[in-house]
Motif scaffolding. Structure first.
Motif, PDB file in Angstrom:
ATOM      1  N   SER A 118       0.842  -1.210   0.000  1.00 49.15           N
ATOM      2  CA  SER A 118       0.000   0.000   0.000  1.00 49.15           C
ATOM      3  C   SER A 118       0.871   1.252   0.000  1.00 49.15           C
ATOM      4  O   SER A 118       0.592   2.216  -0.715  1.00 49.15           O
ATOM      5  N   PHE A 119       1.936   1.238   0.772  1.00 52.49           N
ATOM      6  CA  PHE A 119       2.846   2.375   0.804  1.00 52.49           C
ATOM      7  C   PHE A 119       3.567   2.524  -0.527  1.00 52.49           C
ATOM      8  O   PHE A 119       3.668   3.627  -1.081  1.00 52.49           O
ATOM      9  N   THR A 120       4.028   1.427  -1.071  1.00 55.75           N
ATOM     10  CA  THR A 120       4.734   1.450  -2.350  1.00 55.75           C
ATOM     11  C   THR A 120       3.834   1.979  -3.470  1.00 55.75           C
ATOM     12  O   THR A 120       4.313   2.609  -4.410  1.00 55.75           O
ATOM     13  N   ALA A 121       2.516   1.773  -3.363  1.00 47.76           N
ATOM     14  CA  ALA A 121       1.575   2.226  -4.389  1.00 47.76           C
ATOM     15  C   ALA A 121       1.481   3.753  -4.474  1.00 47.76           C
ATOM     16  O   ALA A 121       0.936   4.283  -5.444  1.00 47.76           O
ATOM     17  N   PHE A 122       2.018   4.464  -3.495  1.00 49.84           N
ATOM     18  CA  PHE A 122       2.079   5.927  -3.619  1.00 49.84           C
ATOM     19  C   PHE A 122       2.816   6.318  -4.893  1.00 49.84           C
ATOM     20  O   PHE A 122       2.573   7.367  -5.473  1.00 49.84           O
ATOM     21  N   ARG A 123       3.710   5.457  -5.328  1.00 51.27           N
ATOM     22  CA  ARG A 123       4.441   5.693  -6.582  1.00 51.27           C
ATOM     23  C   ARG A 123       3.463   5.919  -7.735  1.00 51.27           C
ATOM     24  O   ARG A 123       3.666   6.782  -8.581  1.00 51.27           O
ATOM     25  N   GLU A 124       2.403   5.130  -7.770  1.00 51.59           N
ATOM     26  CA  GLU A 124       1.426   5.256  -8.846  1.00 51.59           C
ATOM     27  C   GLU A 124       0.721   6.618  -8.810  1.00 51.59           C
ATOM     28  O   GLU A 124       0.449   7.201  -9.861  1.00 51.59           O
ATOM     29  N   LEU A 125       0.423   7.109  -7.625  1.00 49.86           N
ATOM     30  CA  LEU A 125      -0.176   8.443  -7.503  1.00 49.86           C
ATOM     31  C   LEU A 125       0.783   9.501  -8.031  1.00 49.86           C
ATOM     32  O   LEU A 125       0.385  10.403  -8.777  1.00 49.86           O
ATOM     33  N   MET A 126       2.053   9.372  -7.667  1.00 53.37           N
ATOM     34  CA  MET A 126       3.053  10.335  -8.126  1.00 53.37           C
ATOM     35  C   MET A 126       3.251  10.249  -9.632  1.00 53.37           C
ATOM     36  O   MET A 126       3.422  11.283 -10.304  1.00 53.37           O
TER      37      MET A 126
END
Length: 94
Positions: free
Chosen positions: A35-43
């Motif tokens: 879930s934390f790593t998925a912040f990459r997708e938002l960025m």
């Protein structure tokens, strides 16, 4: 529309943001929390939209980032990965 100097500034900004996101991806993958790593997708959506806005002659710093329907779909998907819930209030301007 902006002048050549501002275009160079904005392009440099987009490139630096991309470099930072690459480091985030490498560093966040060691945490073990998808879930934390998925912040990459938002960025990624943000950076892609900034680049597109810049190419269209829009200053994404001064005017904010303009999202299209595809951006919204990607953001919604990434939001669900990060927060495990549906986003509220995201609608495209096109």
């Amino acid at each position: 529309m902006f002048d050549a100097m501002r275009l160079k500034e904005l392009d440099g900004m987009v490139r630096r943001m991309g470099a930072i996101v690459s480091v985030f991806e490498v560093r966040s993958s060691t945490v073990g929390n998808q879930s934390f790593t998925a912040f990459r997708e938002l960025m990624d959506v943000y950076i892609d939209a900034c680049g597109r806005n810049m190419r269209e002659g829009e200053d994404f710093v001064e005017k904010g980032v303009q999202l299209n329907s595809n951006d919204i779909l990607k953001l919604n998907e990434a939001f669900r990965k990060v927060f495990g819930a549906e986003p509220m209030g995201l609608t495209p301007k096109d």
